[in-house]
Design an enzyme around this catalytic site. Structure first.
Site, mmCIF file in Angstrom:
data_model
loop_
_atom_site.group_PDB
_atom_site.id
_atom_site.type_symbol
_atom_site.label_atom_id
_atom_site.label_comp_id
_atom_site.label_asym_id
_atom_site.label_seq_id
_atom_site.Cartn_x
_atom_site.Cartn_y
_atom_site.Cartn_z
ATOM 1 N N ALA A 14 0.832 -1.341 -0.207
ATOM 2 C CA ALA A 14 0.038 -0.029 -0.155
ATOM 3 C C ALA A 14 0.799 1.305 -0.039
ATOM 4 O O ALA A 14 0.466 2.094 -0.827
ATOM 5 C CB ALA A 14 -1.016 -0.103 1.276
ATOM 6 N N GLU A 33 9.039 3.491 7.405
ATOM 7 C CA GLU A 33 9.055 2.329 7.745
ATOM 8 C C GLU A 33 9.914 1.685 8.831
ATOM 9 O O GLU A 33 10.993 2.045 9.064
ATOM 10 C CB GLU A 33 9.548 1.483 6.402
ATOM 11 C CG GLU A 33 9.695 0.083 6.565
ATOM 12 C CD GLU A 33 8.331 -0.660 7.023
ATOM 13 O OE1 GLU A 33 8.332 -1.500 7.770
ATOM 14 O OE2 GLU A 33 7.278 -0.504 6.274
ATOM 15 N N TYR A 219 -1.028 -22.444 -5.940
ATOM 16 C CA TYR A 219 -0.964 -21.592 -7.449
ATOM 17 C C TYR A 219 0.711 -21.658 -7.534
ATOM 18 O O TYR A 219 1.360 -21.229 -6.801
ATOM 19 C CB TYR A 219 -1.780 -20.255 -7.403
ATOM 20 C CG TYR A 219 -1.398 -19.326 -6.311
ATOM 21 C CD1 TYR A 219 -0.421 -18.329 -6.686
ATOM 22 C CD2 TYR A 219 -2.303 -19.292 -5.248
ATOM 23 C CE1 TYR A 219 -0.118 -17.539 -5.440
ATOM 24 C CE2 TYR A 219 -2.317 -18.285 -4.319
ATOM 25 C CZ TYR A 219 -1.021 -17.379 -4.471
ATOM 26 O OH TYR A 219 -1.101 -16.533 -3.354
#
Length: 386
Positions: A14, A33, A219
């Protein structure tokens, strides 16, 4: 104390997408961060066309095509006998129908692609590691932030992209995490010669097995046929992996083979949590996006995709001189429609055999080609990603 026009808190998917989208609007941003260095851990991620279209517009189309896998479809299968319940055609069909592919890859690979794009568009010092937001105070003139290294920073606008445990969210609610009643077990099985025999048959695809109180997903995540395996099962609280194949006793042999290989490869296990809906996502100078605003359970593979949509929308609003209220107004209906579908999937994914399960299976078998258009064909308003 240095003043920054726009500060993004959090350098995950995001936050990095927000910084990149702001740069495309000609708006510089600083990204804070908490972690001391980039983190390249994590399993796989599905990127549906609604997210890929935004990332393409931000210049990542070629990089995704080179590093990600484009599955031909999503198979939904019955837990005990592997009977095909539903099929969503992807591959070239999705690219044609939605002007964007459906990709699978590792989260680490996606983070690396985003970091590279942000560095190229914004400069090497855009993301400041080891500087998390501890608290913030908003006034008419700006936002003052105390950081984890003890310093202070002034900003004109703060965008909280700091996830499920968001500090910025506390500006709007001091709420608690809610345990969903489920836990997840995840690993990536290595591909190439080190991969488990027999798992590379046929074209790349996402396979979902549905059963009572649990489901399993697999997957491929790279061109080497490494495979992401996710097992979700009902649990009152997060526990260790335990005997995962044993927890799926009686399931189809393909599921058991995957889980046996996953157990041998080393599993990460955690509880699935969300939070109550926020009454609002913004003030005059502060807004939250993605999981900080609307965390959701991972039952439709849309959490990261909605964060990407949020990022493009809020950058487009700010680039056109709009206010944060406009961002929320543009996103709220879309987000809560998806959240409602996720909440429904929490039930329909995990039905016990019986009448309701048979009704669900009939719906899946009869699902028309356009059933996912509302989800995959969502378009960010023109100008939001130039």
């Amino acid at each position: 104390m240095t003043h920054h026009a726009t500060v993004v808190v959090g350098a995950g998917i995001a936050g990095l997408t927000t910084a990149l989208a702001l740069a495309h609007e000609g708006l510089p941003a600083t990204v804070l961060e908490r972690a001391g260095a980039p983190r390249d851990a994590g399993g796989g991620i599905q990127l549906p066309p609604n997210a890929v279209r935004v990332l393409q517009q931000l210049g990542l189309g070629r990089a995704l095509a080179e590093h990600a896998v484009r599955p031909v479809g999503v198979e939904v299968r019955r837990w005990s006998d592997g009977h095909l319940l539903g099929w969503t055609r992807l591959g070239a069909t999705a690219s044609f129908r939605y002007d964007a592919a459906y990709y699978t890859l590792t989260r680490a690979a996606l983070h690396r692609l985003l970091r590279t794009a942000v560095t190229e568009a914004c400069g090497a010092g855009t993301v400041r590691y080891g500087r998390g937001c501890e608290r913030l105070a908003e006034s008419a003139s700006g936002v003052t932030m105390r950081l984890s290294d003890g310093t202070y920073l002034d900003a004109g606008t703060v965008i909280g992209a700091d996830g499920l445990h968001s500090v910025v969210r506390r500006r709007f609610a001091d709420d608690a995490l809610r345990h969903s009643g489920y836990q997840v077990h995840r690993t990536v099985l290595p591909g190439g010669r080190g991969g488990p025999a027999g798992f590379r048959r046929g074209p790349a695809r996402v396979v979902v097995w549905l059963g009572p109180d649990r489901h399993c997903v697999s997957y491929p995540v790279d061109r080497d046929h490494s495979m992401n395996v996710v097992a979700v099962l009902r649990a009152p609280y997060a526990t260790g992996p335990g005997d995962l194949p044993g927890a799926f006793r009686g399931w189809h042999r393909d599921v058991l083979r995957l889980l046996e290989a996953a157990a041998g490869a080393g599993l990460r296990t955690w509880g699935l949590y969300d939070r109550p809906p926020l009454p609002r996502w913004h003030s005059a100078r502060v807004a939250v996006i993605g999981d900080a605003a609307h965390p959701m359970l991972p039952f439709l593979a849309q959490g990261a995709a909605l964060a990407v949509e949020d990022a493009a929308t809020i950058a487009g609003v700010l680039g056109r001189g709009g206010d944060l209220a406009s961002y929320e107004a543009m996103r709220r209906h879309r987000v809560f429609r998806v959240v409602g579908a996720v909440d429904a999937a929490r039930t329909t994914h995990h039905l016990a055999d019986g009448a309701r399960q048979r009704e669900r299976d009939l719906r899946l078998a009869a699902e028309p080609a356009d059933a996912r258009d509302w989800l995959f064909d969502h378009r960010i308003p023109a100008g939001a990603t130039r």
